[in-house]
Enzyme design. Structure first.
Site, PDB file in Angstrom:
ATOM      1  N   GLN A 123      -4.625  -5.096   7.237  1.00 28.78           N
ATOM      2  CA  GLN A 123      -5.787  -5.601   6.420  1.00 28.78           C
ATOM      3  C   GLN A 123      -5.459  -7.028   7.241  1.00 28.78           C
ATOM      4  OE1 GLN A 123      -7.870  -5.306   4.678  1.00 28.78           O
ATOM      5  NE2 GLN A 123      -7.534  -3.592   4.232  1.00 28.78           N
ATOM      6  N   LYS A 182     -10.910  -0.083   9.746  1.00 28.87           N
ATOM      7  CA  LYS A 182     -10.792  -1.179   9.483  1.00 28.87           C
ATOM      8  C   LYS A 182     -11.205  -3.213  10.425  1.00 28.87           C
ATOM      9  CE  LYS A 182      -7.812   0.090   5.671  1.00 28.87           C
ATOM     10  NZ  LYS A 182      -6.623  -0.278   4.687  1.00 28.87           N
ATOM     11  N   CYS A 227      -4.438   2.199  -3.846  1.00 28.23           N
ATOM     12  CA  CYS A 227      -3.172   2.914  -3.269  1.00 28.23           C
ATOM     13  C   CYS A 227      -1.650   2.081  -2.987  1.00 28.23           C
ATOM     14  CB  CYS A 227      -3.523   3.024  -1.445  1.00 28.23           C
ATOM     15  SG  CYS A 227      -5.080   4.324  -1.742  1.00 28.23           S
ATOM     16  N   HIS A 268       1.080  -0.812   0.046  1.00 29.52           N
ATOM     17  CA  HIS A 268      -0.107   0.002   0.073  1.00 29.52           C
ATOM     18  C   HIS A 268       0.946   1.241   0.477  1.00 29.52           C
ATOM     19  CE1 HIS A 268      -3.312   3.263   1.801  1.00 29.52           C
ATOM     20  NE2 HIS A 268      -3.901   1.987   1.836  1.00 29.52           N
ATOM     21  N   ASP A 272       3.073  -4.021   8.243  1.00 29.80           N
ATOM     22  CA  ASP A 272       1.809  -2.836   8.092  1.00 29.80           C
ATOM     23  C   ASP A 272       0.607  -3.970   7.981  1.00 29.80           C
ATOM     24  OD1 ASP A 272      -0.296  -2.496   7.168  1.00 29.80           O
ATOM     25  OD2 ASP A 272       0.737  -1.695   5.262  1.00 29.80           O
TER      26      ASP A 272
HETATM   27  C1  LIG Z   1      -5.785   0.587   4.180  1.00 31.06           C
HETATM   28  C2  LIG Z   1      -4.306   0.248   4.454  1.00 31.06           C
HETATM   29  C3  LIG Z   1      -3.134   1.180   4.876  1.00 31.06           C
HETATM   30  C4  LIG Z   1      -3.795   2.423   5.217  1.00 31.06           C
HETATM   31  O1  LIG Z   1      -4.291   2.703   6.488  1.00 31.06           O
HETATM   32  P1  LIG Z   1      -5.011   3.936   6.931  1.00 31.06           P
HETATM   33  O2  LIG Z   1      -6.125   3.693   8.322  1.00 31.06           O
HETATM   34  O3  LIG Z   1      -6.077   4.939   5.668  1.00 31.06           O
HETATM   35  O4  LIG Z   1      -3.711   5.044   7.594  1.00 31.06           O
HETATM   36  C5  LIG Z   1      -1.621   0.670   5.111  1.00 31.06           C
HETATM   37  N1  LIG Z   1      -2.223  -0.506   4.461  1.00 31.06           N
HETATM   38  C6  LIG Z   1      -2.360  -2.102   3.757  1.00 31.06           C
HETATM   39  C7  LIG Z   1      -2.343  -3.017   3.288  1.00 31.06           C
HETATM   40  C8  LIG Z   1      -4.030  -0.951   3.956  1.00 31.06           C
HETATM   41  O5  LIG Z   1      -5.022  -2.236   3.610  1.00 31.06           O
END
Ligand SMILES: *Cc1c(COP(=O)(O)O)cnc(C)c1O
Length: 407
Positions: free
Chosen positions: A200, A223, A361, A120, A197
């Site tokens: 998800q 999320k 993104c 992302h 990260d």
């Molecule tokens: C949504 C997402 C992000 C960013 O999250 P934010 O809540 O917009 O800061 C980063 N990495 C992944 C894999 C995402 O799905």
């Protein structure tokens, strides 16, 4: 069989464009159960107050709510200590904190930051810019065609020059789960750190930061059934202790003198300014909800739906699915031949079906997939097979419609 959890989510019980809403965009943001909405309302109606400095009753209640949420997060990801849980605005802010503080202080020319093209933008640009600023080399682990990593192939890339590996846990485009535990072992063997990260993964599977042995882990409240504006940076205490704050101001200071200042201890050192109090309380309620369901049940549910969706959708002629054939979870990214994904999303929306279309993104990944854009259906606890059947029906309609228009 009706979904036993859907009743907990007020927003799902409405008509959109004359059809019952089918929400398949939880990968962008999830819906919130009553308990989360109520926890935040209770705070605002009953004990809204700033935290940490008030001695009055409301201030104490707010502080208990806020710090109680931190303990819930600690338990949720099995961190050793609440000192390792930093509240941020979201995943993006949490990654930027590590890239701006840890990376910029520790990297020099010749060092390497290693990532993948499937990140992302929020887990890509902060590292790209840290590499530019420090003269470090920015490298990419090779991905298999389905977005998975072949550990044997990447072993030789992880060397003593590797200072940081920054990678996603669960891809927001491919639905792949990466072998984080094995990667962490490889990175630690050469003296580097791994930053994951988890935007998800945290909503869909049990995350144990001690078992994975990750150095940094980031995720967002919105999320995982919590509110927007709150997220988490997990960091190992030994690393966070060495790091300098990047935001200065109220709440994070110990002593302020005319020409120098000292910081509070962890975790408050990184939480300058009035924190996101209602957001943290809402996230705590979301974690209570997730735990009441059970993350093992959640993971099995989301896997089952993604597998069922991929099976059903692959029977539509001219539909391409990206990502692994099996072992996918929570989402399906796809394209219909000759129909732009924005048009797919528009036709589906007229049927009350919400999917996402665009680059998600992930522009480097789109280039790698040789797609300008894709459509994505993403699933969560409140979805069931009937939602996927509606999607498949909608996709068939989309095909017919465009086949007709272009013939
Ligand atoms: C949504 C997402 C992000 C960013 O999250 P934010 O809540 O917009 O800061 C980063 N990495 C992944 C894999 C995402 O799905």
């Amino acid at each position: 069989m009706t979904n036993p959890w859907k009743k907990d989510f007020p927003i799902l019980h409405q008509q959109v464009n004359g059809h019952p809403l089918v929400y398949l965009d939880s990968g962008a943001t999830s819906q919130k159960p009553y308990s989360v909405i109520e926890a935040m309302t209770q705070y605002y109606e009953g004990y809204n107050s700033n935290v940490h400095r008030g001695v009055h009753t409301l201030g104490t209640k707010a502080t208990d709510g806020f710090e109680g949420a931190r303990e819930k997060v600690r338990k949720f990801i099995h961190a050793k200590s609440v000192q390792e849980i930093i509240f941020t605005r979201g995943t993006t802010t949490a990654i930027n904190l590590v890239a701006s503080s840890y990376a910029r202080a520790n990297l020099k020319p010749g060092d390497e930051i290693i990532t993948t093209v499937a990140e992302h933008h929020s887990n890509f640009i902060p590292w790209q810019q840290a590499a530019k600023a420090t003269g470090a080399t920015f490298k990419f682990l090779p991905l298999e065609a389905d977005g998975t990593l072949d550990i044997a192939k990447i072993a030789e890339m992880i060397t003593p020059q590797t200072k940081i590996v920054a990678i996603h846990h669960l891809s927001n485009v491919m639905g792949t789960v990466q072998p984080i535990k094995e990667l962490a072992q490889m990175v630690h063997a050469v003296g580097g750190v791994i930053s994951v990260d988890g935007a998800q993964a945290a909503p869909h599977m049990r995350v144990d930061v001690q078992d994975l042995d990750v150095d940094f882990y980031q995720f967002s409240g919105h999320k995982m059934m919590g509110p927007t504006g709150i997220g988490v940076l997990y960091g190992k205490k030994s690393l966070l202790e060495q790091m300098e704050p990047i935001e200065f101001g109220g709440e994070m200071i110990d002593l302020v003198d005319l020409h120098d200042s000292t910081w509070k201890e962890l975790p408050w050192k990184f939480e300058g300014g009035t924190p996101i109090i209602a957001g943290a309380i809402g996230l705590g309620a979301a974690i209570d909800y997730l735990e009441s369901v059970g993350m093992d049940i959640m993971e099995a549910h989301d896997r089952k739906l993604a597998t069922y969706a991929a099976e059903q959708m692959s029977q539509i002629e001219g539909l391409t699915i990206y990502g692994p054939k099996s072992e996918r979870t929570s989402l399906v990214t796809f394209n219909l031949d000759d129909v732009h994904p924005h048009d797919v999303a528009t036709v589906l929306d007229a049927e009350g079906i919400a999917v996402r279309a665009g680059h998600h993104c992930c522009q480097p990944l789109m280039r790698w997939l040789k797609a300008t854009a894709t459509a994505r259906a993403s699933f969560y606890l409140y979805n069931d097979e009937s939602d996927i059947d509606a999607l498949v029906k909608g996709l068939k309609k989309t095909k017919e419609y465009f086949g007709h228009v272009f013939r």
